[in-house]
Write an enzyme that holds these catalytic residues in place. Structure first.
Site, PDB file in Angstrom:
ATOM      1  N   LYS A 122       0.947  -1.317  -0.139  1.00 33.70           N
ATOM      2  CA  LYS A 122      -0.042  -0.042  -0.016  1.00 33.70           C
ATOM      3  C   LYS A 122       0.788   1.336  -0.086  1.00 33.70           C
ATOM      4  CE  LYS A 122      -4.037  -2.011   2.486  1.00 33.70           C
ATOM      5  NZ  LYS A 122      -3.543  -3.293   2.793  1.00 33.70           N
ATOM      6  N   ASP A 175       2.983   8.028  -1.104  1.00 30.61           N
ATOM      7  CA  ASP A 175       4.085   9.006  -0.875  1.00 30.61           C
ATOM      8  C   ASP A 175       4.137   9.641  -2.064  1.00 30.61           C
ATOM      9  OD1 ASP A 175       6.540  10.086   0.281  1.00 30.61           O
ATOM     10  OD2 ASP A 175       6.932   8.227   1.238  1.00 30.61           O
ATOM     11  N   ARG A 190      -7.970 -14.709   7.692  1.00 36.97           N
ATOM     12  CA  ARG A 190      -8.375 -15.639   9.035  1.00 36.97           C
ATOM     13  C   ARG A 190      -9.087 -16.561   8.622  1.00 36.97           C
ATOM     14  NH1 ARG A 190      -8.542  -9.924  12.522  1.00 36.97           N
ATOM     15  NH2 ARG A 190      -9.204  -9.325  10.271  1.00 36.97           N
TER      16      ARG A 190
END
Length: 224
Positions: free
Chosen positions: A61, A64, A205
């Site tokens: 991700k 900048d 999960r």
């Protein structure tokens, strides 16, 4: 066709990541490695995971200034990831530069709204309290900037797909019908996400914390 499920191995423990990936490899289409894995194991760890033989989705991700993101993406080139992520909110120039810096075979997908955010969270960071509107705005930006697709929740993927037919849509926060939601706020079932236009599903999960990860992956795949 290989499975559209990418298993999210969000753990700093490379031995655990390798063990799960090896167990589920016949029933998933790839491995997603995120920040916690990358910060603990770096490029060497990614190479080790690639040896298992599944496509690697590197979910770092980037967000900048354009030059920094382009150089960061270039630095990943030897790893030849199948997919990398950047934040759509970094703006058009950043998205264009990220795509230009990526290897030919790597899909660059822009993160629209984190699935952990809801309307209240959006107001707190100065946005309109409508996740759908924000996702659609950023999807249009990503499309016009020339990246391959977006990351969005299953709730938004249908609308995004309708305006970007050839887009590549990554849907995280996918939970089986009987699954535990955890810290995600906007979730859908795997089948519903695919029907709405998802290209790949990211499942963490429900597979990685199952008593039998291979069986869990198999059961999710069966619903598809």
């Amino acid at each position: 066709m290989s499975s559209r499920i990418f298993v999210a191995l969000d753990t700093p423990d490379i031995e655990r990541a390798k063990a799960i990936a090896t167990r589920v490899r016949a029933h998933v289409g790839g491995i997603k490695l995120g920040l916690e894995f990358f910060m603990a194991n770096g490029r060497h760890g990614v190479h080790e995971m690639a040896d298992i033989g599944l496509p690697i989705f590197l979910d770092l991700k980037f967000h900048d200034i354009p030059n920094t993101v382009a150089k960061a993406v270039q630095a990943l080139r030897p790893l030849e990831p199948a997919i990398i992520t950047v934040h759509a909110a970094g703006g058009r120039a950043m998205l264009e530069d990220a795509k230009a810096a990526a290897p030919m075979g790597t899909k660059v997908v822009a993160v629209t709204m984190l699935t952990s955010l809801d309307g209240d969270d959006m107001v707190s960071i100065g946005l309109e309290p409508d996740p759908h509107e924000q996702v659609m705005r950023l999807a249009e930006l990503a499309k016009s900037a020339g990246v391959d697709g977006i990351v969005c929740s299953g709730e938004e993927v249908k609308a995004a797909h309708s305006v970007w037919k050839e887009g590549f849509f990554v849907v995280p926060g996918v939970r089986p019908a009987d699954g535990h939601i955890g810290d995600q706020k906007r979730v859908v079932t795997p089948r519903a996400a695919l029907d709405a236009g998802a290209s790949i599903l990211v499942v963490g999960r429900p597979i990685t914390q199952a008593q039998d990860p291979d069986m869990a992956a198999r059961e999710i795949e069966a619903t598809l």
